[in-house]
Design a protein around this motif. Structure first.
Motif, short mmCIF file in Angstrom:
data_model
loop_
_atom_site.label_atom_id
_atom_site.label_comp_id
_atom_site.label_asym_id
_atom_site.label_seq_id
_atom_site.Cartn_x
_atom_site.Cartn_y
_atom_site.Cartn_z
N PRO A 100 0.81 -1.22 0.00
CA PRO A 100 0.00 0.00 0.00
C PRO A 100 0.84 1.27 0.00
N TYR A 101 0.16 2.40 -0.20
CA TYR A 101 0.81 3.71 -0.25
C TYR A 101 -0.19 4.75 0.24
N ASP A 102 0.36 5.91 0.64
CA ASP A 102 -0.45 6.94 1.30
C ASP A 102 -1.55 7.51 0.42
N GLY A 103 -1.29 7.67 -0.88
CA GLY A 103 -2.25 8.35 -1.74
C GLY A 103 -3.62 7.72 -1.72
N TYR A 104 -3.67 6.40 -1.73
CA TYR A 104 -4.93 5.66 -1.68
C TYR A 104 -5.68 6.01 -0.39
N VAL A 105 -4.98 5.93 0.72
CA VAL A 105 -5.61 6.21 2.02
C VAL A 105 -6.04 7.68 2.10
N ASP A 106 -5.22 8.57 1.54
CA ASP A 106 -5.56 9.99 1.55
C ASP A 106 -6.86 10.26 0.79
N PRO A 120 -19.21 7.24 10.59
CA PRO A 120 -17.93 6.65 10.16
C PRO A 120 -18.08 6.00 8.78
N LYS A 121 -17.11 6.27 7.89
CA LYS A 121 -17.18 5.75 6.52
C LYS A 121 -15.84 5.13 6.13
N LYS A 122 -15.93 4.20 5.22
CA LYS A 122 -14.74 3.64 4.59
C LYS A 122 -14.99 3.58 3.08
N SER A 123 -13.90 3.47 2.32
CA SER A 123 -13.99 3.43 0.86
C SER A 123 -13.13 2.32 0.29
N ALA A 124 -13.46 1.94 -0.93
CA ALA A 124 -12.62 1.10 -1.77
C ALA A 124 -12.53 1.78 -3.12
N LEU A 125 -11.34 1.76 -3.73
CA LEU A 125 -11.11 2.49 -4.97
C LEU A 125 -11.02 1.54 -6.17
N VAL A 322 -0.97 7.30 -9.34
CA VAL A 322 -1.00 8.53 -10.14
C VAL A 322 -2.43 9.08 -10.19
N ALA A 323 -3.41 8.21 -10.33
CA ALA A 323 -4.80 8.65 -10.32
C ALA A 323 -5.18 9.22 -8.96
N CYS A 324 -4.69 8.62 -7.88
CA CYS A 324 -4.97 9.16 -6.54
C CYS A 324 -4.36 10.55 -6.39
N ALA A 325 -3.15 10.75 -6.90
CA ALA A 325 -2.53 12.07 -6.85
C ALA A 325 -3.37 13.08 -7.61
#
Length: 443
Positions: A100-106, A120-125, A322-325
């Motif tokens: 994993p990497y920060d961008g996804y979590v951000d 409270p919410k969570k996501s999946a990309l 890159v898409a998360c950025a």
């Protein structure tokens, strides 16, 4: 904000449209690209930004479509470009499911704060809107232990097998591609121009269909676009969405808001559900969220998202760094330039001009929309009979004069307007002047 800040924000016609350079490339496209991949306006773009698309022949077109509601912040917004360049220089992929990497979590953290509701919410990309819808259904089925899915007349949810079943319109989206996934049921949508029902009455009609033909106890979810997109920019009557939402809550049915076209400032709110304070259980997003890069999400109540077993959600490219950025850059642009307010201002300008056109041309039977998501429905004067031929003629005239417009609607008789929120007032006014000319020229 209009990326490519040196790109002149003006319409310029130097050849016929499409010009010789685009026509030559169109021949190459015919050789190498499947015929099933169509184009609205066959000009080959070499530069874009703000509200302008520049083609290979040097024509500068006014963009009133935003790549179907994708380039809300412009085609090359500075914050998007800067973050994308920096991320691509660091790494382009690891697969979040591997390392994993920060961008996804951000991005997931931003979605938790921006989507409706303070629970409270969570996501999946994921990569596309259709993927997001399909995964929302997966979450709903696991969380409820039920199978059935309800959708609405005129709905558009995607091109995968399940989402084709959920989409209403046969041609071109479904024709010949069956058999489709089962346990998908359709209810009547609130369509004020055509049914003249109040929101609560339209909701009662839809609920009656669902209770009699499906049974609330069998429904995992109701999936709805708060303002329909491809189906004709149908804005349900006030009170329709809240009534459907209450019924879902009362019956343990999850409400899934498909905000893929309406989300991220497009309608003058961060999300279209915000307009009436509706808080869905799950929200699907894509299109405008990442400034033109492929990114989609399912965001929902944490306990629902966590109902799926580990490994049950994901995909090789889902949440690409890159898409998360790009998404983080797009959200930065939306905040720093108050694009919620800008969408409302654009909507006022659009609505006023479209209503003026309707006063002059009785083929315009309805003007509707919200924020920078507006449309006109064309019918034979004095009737509700769709006039798809005039619709196509108006759009073709706009294209020939260097203005990108899109059509939609179950009967192909709606012209939709989705200008980038980076467009200047002057450019928007010029584009709408061409639209007015198109109605006059095709009368």
């Amino acid at each position: 904000m209009s990326g490519g800040p040196t790109l002149p924000q003006q319409r310029r016609i130097v050849t016929e449209i499409p010009g010789p350079g685009s026509r030559a490339r169109l021949e190459r496209k015919r050789t190498h690209v499947a015929d099933g991949v169509g184009t609205v306006l066959p000009v080959f773009v070499v530069e874009a930004g703000g509200g302008v698309l520049v083609d290979v022949d040097g024509n500068a077109l006014i963009d009133l479509g935003s790549g179907i509601a994708v380039t809300t912040v412009g085609n090359a917004a500075p914050a998007v470009v800067e973050r994308v360049v920096a991320q691509a220089a660091s790494f382009t992929h690891t697969c979040f499911m591997v390392t994993p990497y920060d961008g996804y979590v951000d991005v997931c953290a931003e979605l938790a704060g921006l989507t409706p509701g303070d629970h409270p919410k969570k996501s999946a990309l994921f990569n596309s809107g259709a993927e997001a819808v399909e995964n929302a259904v997966k979450v709903a089925r696991v969380a409820t232990g039920r199978d059935a899915v309800a959708v609405f007349d005129h709905a558009y949810h995607g091109r995968t097998n399940l989402t084709m079943a959920m989409t209403a319109k046969n041609m071109p989206y479904k024709n010949g591609f069956g058999p489709f996934a089962g346990e998908v049921y359709r209810a009547p949508m609130s369509y004020p121009f055509r049914d003249a029902l109040s929101g609560p009455d339209a909701a009662a009609r839809a609920i009656d269909v669902l209770e009699k033909q499906v049974g609330a106890g069998n429904l995992a979810c109701v999936v709805i676009e708060p303002v329909q997109g491809e189906g004709g920019f149908v804005v349900p009557a006030e009170g329709f969405l809240p009534a459907v939402s209450r019924w879902c809550t009362d019956n343990g049915v999850l409400l899934v808001a498909d905000e893929i076209q309406t989300g991220f400032c497009r309608t003058g709110d961060w999300f279209a559900c915000d307009h009436e304070g509706v808080v869905p259980d799950l929200v699907t997003t894509a299109k405008g969220m990442a400034g033109g890069l492929p990114l989609a999400a399912v965001t929902g109540r944490a306990e629902l998202m966590d109902a799926v077993h580990a490994g049950g959600l994901g995909g090789t490219y889902g949440g690409n760094p890159v898409a998360c950025a790009a998404a983080l850059g797009a959200i930065e642009e939306m905040r720093s330039h108050d694009l919620v307010g800008r969408a409302r201002a654009v909507g006022e300008r659009l609505g006023a001009r479209l209503r003026a056109i309707a006063e002059e041309h009785d083929v315009v039977a309805d003007v509707r929309g919200r924020g920078a998501m507006m449309a006109v429905e064309l019918c034979r004067p004095g009737t509700t009979e769709p006039d798809a031929a005039r619709t196509a003629a108006v759009a073709a005239h706009c294209h020939a004069q260097g203005v990108v417009t899109l059509t939609c609607g179950t009967w192909g008789n709606v012209i939709r307007f989705l200008p980038p929120l980076a467009i200047t007032d002057e450019l928007l006014d010029e584009g709408l002047a061409v639209v007015a000319e198109a109605f006059a020229a095709t009368a």
